[in-house]
Design a protein around this motif. Structure first.
Motif, PDB file in Angstrom:
ATOM      1  N   ARG A 143       4.580   9.376   1.038  1.00 26.81           N
ATOM      2  CA  ARG A 143       3.858  10.162   1.674  1.00 26.81           C
ATOM      3  C   ARG A 143       4.682  11.704   1.789  1.00 26.81           C
ATOM      4  O   ARG A 143       4.103  12.715   1.538  1.00 26.81           O
ATOM      5  N   ASP A 203       0.943  -1.328  -0.015  1.00 25.29           N
ATOM      6  CA  ASP A 203       0.017   0.207   0.100  1.00 25.29           C
ATOM      7  C   ASP A 203       0.768   1.204  -0.140  1.00 25.29           C
ATOM      8  O   ASP A 203       1.489   1.657   1.071  1.00 25.29           O
ATOM      9  N   ARG A 229       0.828   4.151   2.305  1.00 25.43           N
ATOM     10  CA  ARG A 229       1.555   3.932   3.792  1.00 25.43           C
ATOM     11  C   ARG A 229       3.076   4.154   3.537  1.00 25.43           C
ATOM     12  O   ARG A 229       3.690   4.356   5.000  1.00 25.43           O
TER      13      ARG A 229
END
Length: 144
Positions: A127, A119, A122
């Protein structure tokens, strides 16, 4: 600016539109907006000369860069020197902003492509590519 019937090569609206991959109604619309003024033959058919072809190329490049037809009209109008500079200054600032956004978007896409996390949302590295948006940075609004 009207093309002279004495131009080196005159083209029909169909030939001119085909040269640029456009529908003929696009050239008619641009004429209605005052961006083009092709010469006419004895039967009132449009004849596009070399100067018209250059104007069409300018319109296409300007539109591809995000300019509106109103901005293009100022760009092509000989009587709008000071206004032309203001429009171009605004457009350059918009291009700079969009290029920055594209660089950030590219960095995000590259990381997502290379990320091995199941994912990626995450993934701390992923990010970091959207940190400015997560921090509440003002989101750019495209000009209308």
């Amino acid at each position: 600016m009207k093309s002279s019937p004495e131009s080196a090569s005159l083209r029909s609206i169909g030939d001119t539109a085909a040269r640029f991959g456009l529908d003929t109604h696009v050239l008619r619309h641009w004429e209605d907006k005052g961006l083009l003024s092709p010469a006419r033959d004895g039967a009132d058919r449009r004849l596009y000369g070399d100067d018209d072809v250059v104007r069409i190329a300018v319109i296409l490049r300007a539109k591809a860069a995000g300019m509106t037809l109103d901005q293009v009209a100022v760009l092509l109008d000989d009587d709008h020197g000071p206004k032309r500079h203001a429009v171009l200054q605004e457009h350059i600032a918009d291009l700079d902003r969009r290029m920055r956004e594209m660089e950030l978007s590219r960095a995000m896409a590259v990381h997502a492509f290379e990320c091995e996390a199941h994912d990626m949302t995450r993934c701390p590295g992923f990010r970091s590519t959207i940190q400015d948006v997560l921090a509440g940075a003002p989101w750019p609004v495209a000009p209308s």
